[in-house]
Design an enzyme around this catalytic site. Structure first.
Site, PDB file in Angstrom:
ATOM      1  N   ASP A  67       0.815  -1.212   0.000  1.00 17.63           N
ATOM      2  CA  ASP A  67       0.000   0.000   0.000  1.00 17.63           C
ATOM      3  C   ASP A  67       0.850   1.263   0.000  1.00 17.63           C
ATOM      4  O   ASP A  67       2.073   1.199   0.152  1.00 17.63           O
ATOM      5  CB  ASP A  67      -0.955  -0.003   1.210  1.00 17.63           C
ATOM      6  N   ASN A 135      -7.580  -2.908  14.284  1.00 14.59           N
ATOM      7  CA  ASN A 135      -8.969  -3.226  13.898  1.00 14.59           C
ATOM      8  C   ASN A 135      -9.038  -4.374  12.889  1.00 14.59           C
ATOM      9  O   ASN A 135     -10.060  -4.589  12.251  1.00 14.59           O
ATOM     10  CB  ASN A 135      -9.674  -1.973  13.352  1.00 14.59           C
ATOM     11  N   HIS A 137      -7.202  -4.658  10.098  1.00 21.14           N
ATOM     12  CA  HIS A 137      -6.912  -4.374   8.686  1.00 21.14           C
ATOM     13  C   HIS A 137      -5.615  -5.036   8.245  1.00 21.14           C
ATOM     14  O   HIS A 137      -4.682  -5.214   9.033  1.00 21.14           O
ATOM     15  CB  HIS A 137      -6.954  -2.870   8.370  1.00 21.14           C
ATOM     16  N   GLU A 142      -9.714  -1.969   5.273  1.00 26.41           N
ATOM     17  CA  GLU A 142     -10.382  -1.674   6.539  1.00 26.41           C
ATOM     18  C   GLU A 142     -11.579  -2.616   6.737  1.00 26.41           C
ATOM     19  O   GLU A 142     -12.006  -3.288   5.787  1.00 26.41           O
ATOM     20  CB  GLU A 142     -10.856  -0.214   6.527  1.00 26.41           C
TER      21      GLU A 142
HETATM   22  C1  GLP Z   1      -0.493   0.250   8.681  1.00 29.37           C
HETATM   23  C2  GLP Z   1      -0.179  -0.501   7.369  1.00 29.37           C
HETATM   24  C3  GLP Z   1      -0.379  -1.969   7.530  1.00 29.37           C
HETATM   25  C4  GLP Z   1       0.254  -2.390   8.848  1.00 29.37           C
HETATM   26  C5  GLP Z   1      -0.549  -1.846   9.990  1.00 29.37           C
HETATM   27  C6  GLP Z   1       0.038  -2.134  11.362  1.00 29.37           C
HETATM   28  O1  GLP Z   1      -1.591   1.077   8.638  1.00 29.37           O
HETATM   29  N1  GLP Z   1      -0.896  -0.063   6.219  1.00 29.37           N
HETATM   30  O2  GLP Z   1       0.198  -2.649   6.433  1.00 29.37           O
HETATM   31  O3  GLP Z   1       0.269  -3.775   8.967  1.00 29.37           O
HETATM   32  O4  GLP Z   1      -0.806  -0.475   9.832  1.00 29.37           O
HETATM   33  O5  GLP Z   1       1.099  -1.283  11.627  1.00 29.37           O
HETATM   34  P1  GLP Z   1       2.123  -1.484  12.817  1.00 29.37           P
HETATM   35  O6  GLP Z   1       2.967  -2.620  12.418  1.00 29.37           O
HETATM   36  O7  GLP Z   1       2.875  -0.193  12.870  1.00 29.37           O
HETATM   37  O8  GLP Z   1       1.319  -1.742  14.017  1.00 29.37           O
END
Ligand code: GLP
Length: 242
Positions: A67, A135, A137, A142
């Site tokens: 992404d 959440n 995702h 989402e």
């Molecule tokens: C972000 C990314 C995801 C990631 C998630 C968790 O928003 N788009 O790909 O897995 O949040 O992030 P973190 O590893 O910082 O908790």
């Protein structure tokens, strides 16, 4: 789903890096699906160490990122383009032409989504790395995203924007939209490796491993994939019954 429980973030990063390194030793031309966020940073550091020791090379590796934020230029320090170069690509021998990150700079986002989606259709991802949002995702899919969804532009939930606020000076600076691989694209990877660390992920890990599959919790779709490994540390695994 294979679950590996480890003590802490350091161990999670080592175990995850070993899995990716083993794949690259077996198939130096592998195609990797890569993720951003805090969760994979340690594993990228371990991959860099292995590269520096000559254990692995990225010379013939292709990568596709999950992404990218809309509204941020590539050069912004918090763009996922910058993140990937800072945390991995600039430190290894990957060829820039083999790096693919959704491009969300431009006025015709529909066209850019289609172009990335077409690239994904031609690619065959050997291993997709995932983090998980609190959440549920995955990528930026989402809650209540269709499991049939392919690459698209998503409006980020307030929860996700607040979770990611720590990377920016204020909530106002956190982009409102992102371009992401859809759940259908993610599910086409041959193998999936999900890493979850810390108390903030306890609920998400519990729901993921409950086995219930529902679009209201995107990561639950992974229960339908034949080859998923989940690595969780003690904090993230706290709500699981042994
Ligand atoms: C972000 C990314 C995801 C990631 C998630 C968790 O928003 N788009 O790909 O897995 O949040 O992030 P973190 O590893 O910082 O908790």
């Amino acid at each position: 789903m294979k679950v590996i429980k480890v003590k802490n973030y350091d161990e999670l990063s080592k175990v995850a890096a070993d899995i990716i390194a083993d794949l690259l030793k077996e198939n130096p031309k592998a195609t990797l699906g890569l993720a951003t966020g805090s969760s994979p940073i340690g594993l990228y550091q371990n991959l860099i160490k292995k590269y520096e020791k000559g254990e692995i090379s990225f010379k013939d590796v292709k990568t596709y990122n999950l992404d990218e934020y809309c509204e941020l230029p590539k050069s912004h320090p918090e763009s996922y383009y910058s993140f990937m170069h800072r945390n991995l690509f600039s430190h290894v021998d990957i060829k820039e032409e083999n790096v693919h990150i959704p491009c969300s700079e431009g006025s015709d986002l529909e066209k850019l989504c289609k172009e990335y989606n077409d690239l994904l259709h031609k690619a065959s991802i050997d291993l997709q790395l995932l983090g998980i949002g609190a959440n549920g995702h995955i990528g930026f899919n989402e809650p209540n995203t269709s499991f049939e969804q392919e690459t698209f532009v998503v409006k980020l939930t307030e929860k996700t924007r607040k979770d990611n606020q720590r990377f920016f000076n204020s909530l106002d600076e956190v982009p409102t939209h992102a371009m992401t691989m859809g759940i259908k694209n993610i599910m086409q990877a041959k193998k999936i490796l999900l890493v979850a660390s810390g108390a903030n992920k306890q609920d998400a890990v519990k729901k993921l491993l409950s086995g219930e599959v529902t679009e209201s919790f995107p990561a639950s779709v992974l229960n339908n994939h034949p080859d998923v490994t989940v690595i969780v540390d003690e904090e993230a695994a706290k709500l699981l019954n042994d």
